[in-house]
Each structure stands twice: as structure tokens, then as C-alpha cells.
Design an enzyme around this catalytic site. Structure first.
Site, PDB file in Angstrom:
ATOM      1  N   CYS A   1       0.807  -1.234   0.000  1.00 52.59           N
ATOM      2  CA  CYS A   1       0.000   0.000   0.000  1.00 52.59           C
ATOM      3  C   CYS A   1       0.835   1.277   0.000  1.00 52.59           C
ATOM      4  O   CYS A   1       0.567   2.228  -0.740  1.00 52.59           O
ATOM      5  CB  CYS A   1      -0.951   0.003   1.191  1.00 52.59           C
ATOM      6  SG  CYS A   1      -0.283  -0.733   2.684  1.00 52.59           S
TER       7      CYS A   1
ATOM      8  N   HIS B   1      -2.718   6.067   4.837  1.00 49.90           N
ATOM      9  CA  HIS B   1      -1.268   6.182   5.032  1.00 49.90           C
ATOM     10  C   HIS B   1      -0.816   7.560   4.530  1.00 49.90           C
ATOM     11  O   HIS B   1      -1.240   8.012   3.460  1.00 49.90           O
ATOM     12  CB  HIS B   1      -0.519   5.129   4.205  1.00 49.90           C
ATOM     13  CG  HIS B   1      -0.604   3.730   4.754  1.00 49.90           C
ATOM     14  ND1 HIS B   1      -1.179   3.410   5.953  1.00 49.90           N
ATOM     15  CD2 HIS B   1      -0.144   2.556   4.232  1.00 49.90           C
ATOM     16  CE1 HIS B   1      -1.081   2.096   6.155  1.00 49.90           C
ATOM     17  NE2 HIS B   1      -0.467   1.552   5.122  1.00 49.90           N
TER      18      HIS B   1
END
Ligand code: A2P
Ligand code: 11C
Length: 343
Positions: A128, A248
Site C-alpha cells: 500500500c 497512510h
């Protein structure tokens, strides 16, 4: 063309988002099955207003499946992805297990869609934190070249699965109630020590490798080079877990080859696929994980030219790690393959 789809790890953090994305993006489904561990087999799962029975992920479960989306951990992929491919399914694997295998394409469609053509049954979905970074850097690299990347991440607990999300919630409640805070999962379930993530920041994601970097850091380094086809690109990463549920964030320093201004970088990112430029300091406008949760794009802001190096730029890159970082990118790979007659 309608396809027979299987989700492996359907009850997990990423698997649940894969279900949502298939519906939201109107993926052409002929039939679908939901696979998980023996613990979940026989339980009900909802999809598009209908109830389905979860099945145990076994080699035979992949008979007749056209596309199998895996997100049940590396050991499950190691064992079952080849079984699915052997039975004619195209595997899109969200674990790290096959990513660096030479014959396995590692793909972010906006960056290296062409690599899909070389597939031999298994395609890997990158980590990711890598996906959101390369999606933002590729358009800059195409225009101005790229000679160095240094990244520090601020990663959400959902990257570590449903149990880590629950642990953050429980720890926050334990703090508030003045109880002992228990830690059993982060920074890495398989490692010896565990630390609370509530009211904390942990400079370790996944276990350490022999060179002092963690696996998460090495994934960012190696995957970036592979996806961008730049084996010599200097990349350094420090990966840090923060008490955020989803999204994130990354502080990224890059050096480019050609002269460029902040305005030039703005112009490139404004027109880049899958990117939203969110950078207006006069109105304190910049990306934050709280506000990108549930959103598809990769958001970029806080773009500054380095004060000592005019070819150096600082960027702040934020995306929903379960969407562009995982489920969405996997479905986009399947969509690209359909469009390119590879499925
Ligand atoms: P289960 O719910 O049956 O344990 P997360 O990343 O959120 O922790 O989710 C992990 C996913 O992987 C879950 O769907 C989990 O299913 C699945 N899983 C774990 N172990 C296996 C296994 N041995 N075979 C198939 N699926 C598994
Ligand atoms: C995290 N990036 O945030 C990890 C999760 O290699 O797919 C994804 C691990 C991987 O914890």
C-alpha cells in the site's frame, strides 16, 4: 463479458473493501464466491444485498474461477495462488509473496499497465505505501526525470488487518478507563515484543531484515524500483506506524533530473491520472488521512522546493491504504486486463 470471481480473505480488512469496490465500480460479475479460513466456512456473508455462504479456501474451490483476488496473507497465497492459476484463474495477489518474482508483474495501472501483458497467471498488487508513492512520482518522473527518493511514512493500523484496528480501539478505551493497556499485535505479530499504538508512534512495521531496514522499508525500496523499471534508483525509506485507523501518509523527498519549479510540479500533478493536488497553504489546505478515508485518489500537497538543492522537492502524499493501496488497485488491475483482452 461477465466473469466468475473469487475473493480469498473475504472477511478481512482488504477483502471487505474488495467486495465494496466490485459493487461500486460495477465490475461485470457472472458469479462470485467468498473464501476464507476453515474458521469462517459456512458463515453468512453479504454482497450486494444478497447472502452468500463463506467457503473454505481449498485448491478445488478455484475450479471455474476466472479471476481470484487474494488478500489472506502470504502463506495462503504461496499455497493457493499457484493452484488457482493451474485451474485457469488469473490471480491478483495483494500479499508480498510473489511481488519480487521475476515472472510476476507488479502493477499500478497508472504507472506500468503494459507489464500485465507478460503475466503467467499471477499478478502482484504492490504494498500500500508503495502504490500511493509511485502513483504520485511517475508523472513527475515522466516530465522531469527522477534521481533520488527518500520517504518517511505515517501508516495506519488497518494496514495490519482487522485485529490491529480492534486493538487500537481497545487500547484507546483502556487508556480512557485508566486500565492497563494491552498490546499483542503491533509492530509485528510474529516478533517478540509488542507495544501499544494508542497514544504512540512505532518506528517498526513488519520485522527487521539483516541490513537494519524493516521488511516494510525494503518492500518500498525494491517494489518502487521494479514498478518504475528503475533498478538503479536510490530509494531510502523509514516506515512508522501511527494511531490512525485508515489512510497512510508519506513525507517524500525527491530529486529530479531537469530544472523544475513548484508551479511545474503543480501542473504535472493537476493533470495526472488518479491524483488530486491539494495544496493551498493560504487556506491551510493539505491532505490528511482523516479526510481521505473512503476516497479513491492519491492526494498530494505541501509541495516545496528544497532550500539547498533546486532539483530537490518535498511532497506530502496521502491515500486510503485499503483502497488505492489495496482493494481498488487490485480491481483496477482486473479492469485493465479486461480492457486489454487479457482476461
Ligand atoms: P478468517 O476470517 O476466516 O480468519 P485481515 O488481513 O483483516 O487480518 O484478514 C485476513 C483474511 O485472511 C481473513 O479473511 C481471514 O479469514 C483470511 N485467512 C486467514 N487465514 C486463512 C487461511 N488459512 N485460509 C484462507 N483464508 C485465511
Ligand atoms: C502495513 N503496508 O501498512 C503494510 C500492509 O506487503 O501487503 C501491507 C503488507 C503488504 O502494515
Amino acid at each position: 463479458k461477465e466473469l466468475s470471481v473469487a475473493i480469498v480473505g473475504a472477511t478481512g480488512a482488504v477483502g471487505s473493501k474488495m467486495k465494496e469496490q466490485l459493487i461500486k465500480r460495477n465490475f461485470p460479475i457472472k458469479n462470485i464466491k467468498f473464501l476464507a479460513s476453515a474458521r469462517s466456512a459456512g458463515k453468512d456473508i453479504e454482497f450486494n444485498g444478497q447472502r452468500y455462504k463463506i467457503e473454505e479456501a481449498t485448491p478445488e474451490a478455484f475450479e471455474g474461477v476466472d479471476v481470484a483476488l487474494f488478500s489472506a496473507g502470504g502463506s495462503v497465497s504461496a499455497k493457493l495462488a499457484p493452484e488457482a492459476a493451474k485451474r485457469g484463474a488469473v490471480v491478483i495477489d495483494n500479499t508480498s509473496h510473489f511481488r519480487m518474482h521475476e515472472e510476476v508483474p507488479l502493477v499500478v495501472p497508472e504507472v506500468n499497465r503494459e507489464d500485465l501483458k507478460k503475466h503467467k497467471g499471477i499478478i502482484a498488487n504492490p504494498n500500500c505505501s508503495t502504490i500511493q508513492m509511485v502513483a504520485a512520482l511517475q508523472p513527475i518522473r515522466e516530465k522531469f526525470g527522477l534521481t533520488r527518493v527518500i520517504v518517511s511514512t505515517y501508516q495506519a493500523v488497518s494496514g495490519s488487518g482487522v485485529s490491529a484496528i480492534e486493538e487500537l480501539r481497545e487500547q484507546s478505551a483502556q487508556w480512557d478507563a485508566g486500565k492497563n493497556v494491552e498490546a499483542n499485535i503491533l509492530p509485528a505479530k510474529s516478533d517478540k515484543k509488542h507495544y501499544p499504538i494508542a497514544r504512540n508512534v512505532i518506528p517498526q512495521i513488519d520485522v527487521f531484515t539483516d541490513n537494519g531496514f524493516t521488511y516494510e522499508e525494503m518492500k518500498m525500496i525494491n517494489e518502487t524500483k521494479k514498478i518504475m523499471h528503475m533498478p538503479e534508483l536510490p530509494v531510502a525509506a523509514t516506515c512508522v506506524r501511527v494511531p490512525v485507523v485508515s489512510g497512510h501518509s508519506e513525507s517524500v523527498y525527491i530529486e529530479v533530473e531537469q530544472d523544475a519549479s513548484v508551479q511545474d510540479i503543480f501542473d504535472v500533478l493537476r493533470n495526472a491520472p488518479g491524483i488530486v493536488l491539494q495544496d493551498d497553504i493560504t487556506s491551510q489546505d493539505y491532505p490528511m488521512p482523516l479526510f481521505v478515508e473512503g476516497e479513491d485518489p492519491v492526494y498530494v500537497g505541501r509541495i516545496r522546493q528544497d532550500l539547498a538543492n533546486k532539483k530537490g522537492f518535498h511532497l506530502w502524499i496521502v491515500a486510503d491504504n485499503l483502497l488505492k493501496g489495496a482493494a481498488l488497485n487490485s480491481i483496477q488491475i482486473a479492469e485493465a486486463m479486461l480492457e486489454d483482452n487479457l482476461l
